[in-house]
Design an enzyme around this catalytic site. Structure first.
Site, short mmCIF file in Angstrom:
data_model
loop_
_atom_site.label_atom_id
_atom_site.label_comp_id
_atom_site.label_asym_id
_atom_site.label_seq_id
_atom_site.Cartn_x
_atom_site.Cartn_y
_atom_site.Cartn_z
CB SER A 322 -0.92 0.00 1.23
OG SER A 322 -1.67 1.20 1.30
CD1 TRP A 325 -1.50 1.28 -6.05
CD2 TRP A 325 -1.83 3.11 -4.81
NE1 TRP A 325 -2.53 1.98 -6.62
CE2 TRP A 325 -2.75 3.12 -5.88
CE3 TRP A 325 -1.86 4.16 -3.91
CZ2 TRP A 325 -3.69 4.13 -6.06
CZ3 TRP A 325 -2.78 5.18 -4.09
CH2 TRP A 325 -3.68 5.16 -5.15
CG HIS A 326 0.10 5.96 -1.26
ND1 HIS A 326 -0.29 4.78 -0.67
CD2 HIS A 326 -0.96 6.81 -1.14
CE1 HIS A 326 -1.54 4.91 -0.22
NE2 HIS A 326 -1.97 6.12 -0.50
N GLY A 327 3.80 5.74 -4.18
CA GLY A 327 4.87 6.44 -4.86
C GLY A 327 6.16 5.65 -4.89
CG PHE A 483 0.24 9.34 -4.84
CD1 PHE A 483 1.60 9.59 -4.82
CD2 PHE A 483 -0.55 9.96 -3.88
CE1 PHE A 483 2.16 10.40 -3.87
CE2 PHE A 483 0.01 10.78 -2.92
CZ PHE A 483 1.36 11.00 -2.91
#
Length: 483
Positions: A322, A325-327, A483
């Site tokens: 997770s 996934w954001h960056g 993102f």
């Protein structure tokens, strides 16, 4: 195209008129219009990236049809194709340079020098993290026999590219959104009014709070060596409100816009800053993503079943993925790992499932002392973790946190645009937080007052605050676009 732009102000009413008054008689034609509008909306940034959406749409449309007819062996191959294409697109555009840079630094530590020629000048397509997950979930649901594939390519393309939620969610499931697109829709006045109210609330959160806090947060995080502990902590708090109001504001505008077109999207935020522990926070923050990882990663890995070691492994995996996934930055991975460490004690004490059906102050006007302490402690943990999310690199994050715990003198004067005083921002955030507490039981209707005059007073106050705090010099794009 930005929601908070002049172009969108022209685009939305024109799209509404064409949708309900010109192309409303035949569903297929109306859906074709929806695809065209969505592609115009997305292509406003860079028309070249429309090819990526089309490829993802075409592949999963074909995979869905093949999955319904294939045997077990071939089904796995078709599903692998969907995952390979979607994660391949996402991996190349979002993570290629990250992996090359990380490998280069690792090789350098071992004494092997690598040239920079492997690095590519890649532009991250807006929304790619969202629509690839959305199309991939369609194939996964068909593979697990949860839904049947559609043979209506236009409807499927409208599902993938539906412009209100295309670039920053909520991440919709085909089982919810696709049936709404396939059936004939009729304009509902009440639904339209609800949509406009949600849009106003979203614009307020984005333009009067998130955008107003952005230059202050940028200044504090850029010049953190020059500020006291109190100011640095305040900068982290301000960023917590900035990212919440920015992202939940987008979700509110998206859900409200969808209502104008007769479509209901899922909730994405349910007042996460009233959470009483980290587990509850994740049930209320970015709900469409957290449930996506739960259903398509955590549960397939075994979830909390099996040995405790495997359960802990699965928790770490879902939180780290997770974060990633954001960056493409180690700061996001550490942010995810930190939340895993905060979640695990709750899991081990079997308290991660507490507060499932209740919200703070569920049966009384004010929260109990216990609830208040829990909320403040959770907010403190979340605020400190946001520093990793916002910092440019891991070293700066740790320096920032270490300076907070040096406990130097209070809060210093900081950069604030348009001449507002420090107290003005505190009053704004305090009033916003208090108002969210009042409406905490209904995130879909932020103006659920029986008194119509009171509602209009609130509308006017919000519009006034938007004009007061709006700064046309601030980058108006939404944080989650990156993102």
């Amino acid at each position: 195209m930005l929601f908070n732009s002049f172009e969108y102000l022209l685009f939305l009413p024109l799209a509404f008129i064409l949708y309900w008054f010109v192309f409303h008689r035949i569903v297929r034609i109306q859906n074709l219009l929806l695809v065209i509008l969505s592609y115009i909306f997305y292509g406003w940034w860079d028309w070249r990236f429309l090819s990526l959406i089309f490829v993802s749409t075409l592949v999963d449309y074909m995979v869905g049809i093949q999955l319904s007819a294939a045997n077990n062996k071939n089904k796995k191959a078709w599903l692998a194709l969907s995952i390979l294409v979607n994660l391949g697109l996402l991996g190349f555009f979002k993570y290629y340079n990250f992996f090359v840079d990380s490998f280069s630094k690792f090789a350098g530590e071992l004494g092997f020098a690598m040239q920079d020629t492997w690095m590519l000048n890649i532009i991250l397509p807006v929304g790619i993290s969202f629509y690839t997950f959305q199309t991939m979930s369609y194939s996964l649901d068909i593979y697990h026999n949860k839904i049947n594939p559609t043979k209506d390519f236009i409807a499927f393309a409208a599902y993938v590219s539906f412009f209100p939620q295309l670039v920053a969610g909520p991440i919709e499931r085909a089982s919810s959104l696709l049936p709404q697109i396939l059936k004939k829709r009729k304009f509902d006045y009440t639904q339209g009014v609800q949509g406009l109210r949600l849009m106003l609330w979203g614009f307020f959160k984005k333009m009067a709070i998130a955008d107003a806090l952005a230059p202050i947060v940028d200044d504090i995080f850029t010049n953190y060596h020059s500020y006291s502990s109190g100011t640095l902590f305040m900068g982290a708090v301000f960023f917590g409100f900035q990212i919440y109001c920015d992202f939940s504001g987008y979700s509110d505008i998206a859900i409200g816009t969808a209502k104008l077109f007769g479509v209901e999207l899922r909730s994405n935020f349910k007042f996460p800053y009233f959470s009483r522990n980290i587990a509850e926070f994740w049930r209320r923050w970015h709900i469409s993503l957290s449930t996506w990882f739960r259903d398509y990663l955590y549960i397939p890995l075994g979830g909390s079943y099996g040995s405790r070691a495997k359960a802990l492994r699965n928790i770490f995996i879902i939180f780290i993925v997770s974060g990633f996934w954001h960056g493409a930055n180690w700061t996001f991975i550490l942010w995810g790992a930190l939340h895993a460490l905060l979640f695990i004690p709750l899991f081990l004490t079997h308290s991660n499932r507490s507060n499932l059906d209740t919200i703070i102050g569920q049966y009384q006007l004010f929260p109990s002392i216990k609830e208040l302490v829990q909320v403040l402690f959770t907010f403190l943990l979340v605020t400190l973790s946001w520093i990793f999310f916002r910092a440019e690199n891991v070293g700066i994050a740790f320096e920032y946190i270490s300076q907070i715990f040096q406990f130097t003198d209070g809060v210093q004067p900081f950069y604030h645009p348009r001449g507002f005083r420090m107290e003005d921002y505190f009053i704004l955030l305090g009033a916003f937080y208090a108002y969210e507490y009042i409406i905490r039981k209904n995130e879909r209707n932020p103006f659920s007052f029986r008194s119509a005059p009171l509602r209009y007073v609130v509308y006017c106050i919000l519009v006034l605050l938007i004009f007061l705090f709006f700064d046309d010099q601030v980058d108006r794009s939404f944080i989650y676009f990156q993102f």
